[in-house]
Scaffold this active site. Structure first.
Site, PDB file in Angstrom:
ATOM      1  N   ASP A  28      -4.236  -4.269 -53.096  1.00  0.00           N
ATOM      2  CA  ASP A  28      -2.889  -3.749 -53.268  1.00  0.00           C
ATOM      3  C   ASP A  28      -2.249  -4.545 -54.409  1.00  0.00           C
ATOM      4  O   ASP A  28      -2.686  -5.654 -54.719  1.00  0.00           O
ATOM      5  CB  ASP A  28      -2.118  -3.924 -51.960  1.00  0.00           C
ATOM      6  N   ASP A  72       1.704  -4.606 -55.222  1.00  0.00           N
ATOM      7  CA  ASP A  72       3.039  -5.134 -54.959  1.00  0.00           C
ATOM      8  C   ASP A  72       3.033  -6.201 -53.874  1.00  0.00           C
ATOM      9  O   ASP A  72       2.648  -5.941 -52.726  1.00  0.00           O
ATOM     10  CB  ASP A  72       3.983  -4.003 -54.556  1.00  0.00           C
ATOM     11  N   THR A 132      -2.587   1.201 -55.673  1.00  0.00           N
ATOM     12  CA  THR A 132      -1.143   1.021 -55.718  1.00  0.00           C
ATOM     13  C   THR A 132      -0.381   2.341 -55.785  1.00  0.00           C
ATOM     14  O   THR A 132      -0.920   3.351 -56.239  1.00  0.00           O
ATOM     15  CB  THR A 132      -0.759   0.166 -56.942  1.00  0.00           C
ATOM     16  N   ALA A 133       0.883   2.292 -55.354  1.00  0.00           N
ATOM     17  CA  ALA A 133       1.749   3.469 -55.443  1.00  0.00           C
ATOM     18  C   ALA A 133       2.277   3.673 -56.856  1.00  0.00           C
ATOM     19  O   ALA A 133       2.850   4.719 -57.160  1.00  0.00           O
ATOM     20  CB  ALA A 133       2.928   3.329 -54.474  1.00  0.00           C
ATOM     21  N   LYS A 169      -3.715   5.924 -49.588  1.00  0.00           N
ATOM     22  CA  LYS A 169      -4.597   4.879 -50.128  1.00  0.00           C
ATOM     23  C   LYS A 169      -5.980   4.954 -49.467  1.00  0.00           C
ATOM     24  O   LYS A 169      -7.009   4.789 -50.131  1.00  0.00           O
ATOM     25  CB  LYS A 169      -3.984   3.497 -49.909  1.00  0.00           C
ATOM     26  N   ASP A 180      -0.507  -7.041 -48.487  1.00  0.00           N
ATOM     27  CA  ASP A 180       0.559  -7.808 -47.850  1.00  0.00           C
ATOM     28  C   ASP A 180       1.260  -7.018 -46.763  1.00  0.00           C
ATOM     29  O   ASP A 180       2.048  -7.572 -45.997  1.00  0.00           O
ATOM     30  CB  ASP A 180       1.614  -8.185 -48.900  1.00  0.00           C
TER      31      ASP A 180
END
Length: 292
Positions: A46, A48, A153-154, A198, A221
């Site tokens: 990931d 962020d 990631t978004a 994801k 996270d």
């Protein structure tokens, strides 16, 4: 990317599958890493608050706004739609669909080439110094073992690929914004690459690349990424929010925290909010900061 054939509302599973498949299809592999020593093993990170401090899409939106890529009026409109849905909890299908569609509407009418060019500048000025050294070292460990490393990631796929390339990683999976003849339409292909999407992206990539997910690793996270983390045989919680930390302890997962003291406590409390912002409300953050 051609327009979606149908504009009928899709359910969460359909949107997630479509977003995941689009992300995997758009993913590019660096030529030098096309034949890894362990072709069936990979690590998924990931971005962020895992690879990077803060939300990458926030840094992107802030940088684009400074360059007058979009107007304050446009960003406030997108923020209002997202905030109304999240705070009021409206379940009207048309309003929900409109909210999701507006998540990256601020790039509508701009070209892919523009976003890629500005993305390089914004990475240098706002993202490079926010990379967590500890997480970067984990990624390098996998690379040194002959494994491929993918960001998940978004953030828009174009930005995700820039981050991956600058860090020397294999590639990236990100949100795919629809574009026609190189110009963004303002719509997404499926949905933001978030949560279940994801997992769909990783499964699609694994099928394409011949990966053994039981031998793969994943790092995040956020408890929202549980779908991604439980897909692999070696999950790891990095700078985890409270829910993920508890889940990781309960299941004997590795936990790595590169924050210290008060920062760790504060960021742990807001991690869920940051993840939510990455689905579109980040626009509000830019507008609020400019008013302070």
């Amino acid at each position: 990317m051609t327009p979606e054939k149908s504009r009928r509302p899709l359910n969460l599973q359909q949107r997630s599958t479509l977003a995941g498949e689009a992300a995997a299809a758009a993913a590019e592999v660096e030529t030098a890493l096309a034949t890894p020593a362990n072709p069936s093993v990979a690590a998924f990170f990931d971005v962020d608050n895992t690879m990077m401090q803060g939300a990458s899409i926030f840094h992107l939106a802030k940088g684009l706004h400074r360059r007058e890529f979009f107007t304050t009026r446009e960003i406030l409109s997108a923020a209002w739609k997202q905030a109304y849905f999240r705070v009021v909890g409206v379940e009207d299908p048309d309003h929900v669909a409109e909210t999701r569609a507006s998540a990256l509407s601020f790039i509508s009418g701009h070209t892919v080439a523009e976003l890629e060019s500005l993305g390089e500048e914004i990475f240098d000025e706002a993202m490079a110094h926010r990379i967590w050294p500890g997480t970067r070292a984990l990624a390098q460990m996998h690379l040194d073992q002959g494994e491929r490393v993918w960001l998940v990631t978004a953030a828009p796929i174009e930005i995700a690929q820039i981050i991956a390339r600058r860090l020397g990683l294999t590639g990236a999976l990100g949100t795919v914004a629809e574009h026609v003849d190189g110009v963004y339409t303002g719509r997404l292909v499926g949905d933001m690459l978030h949560g279940p999407a994801k997992g769909e992206a990783i499964k699609a990539l694994a099928a394409r690349e011949g990966l053994d997910l039981d031998a793969c690793s994943a790092y995040s996270d956020s408890f929202n990424d549980l779908t991604m983390l439980t897909l692999v045989g070696d999950p790891c919680a990095v700078n985890p929010d409270a829910r993920l930390r508890g889940y990781a302890k309960q299941h004997g997962w590795r936990i790595r925290d590169y924050r210290t003291g008060r920062k760790a406590a504060r960021l742990g409390l807001v991690a869920g909010a940051v993840a939510g912002a990455a689905t579109g409300a980040v626009a509000a953050g830019v507008a609020v900061r400019r008013r302070r």
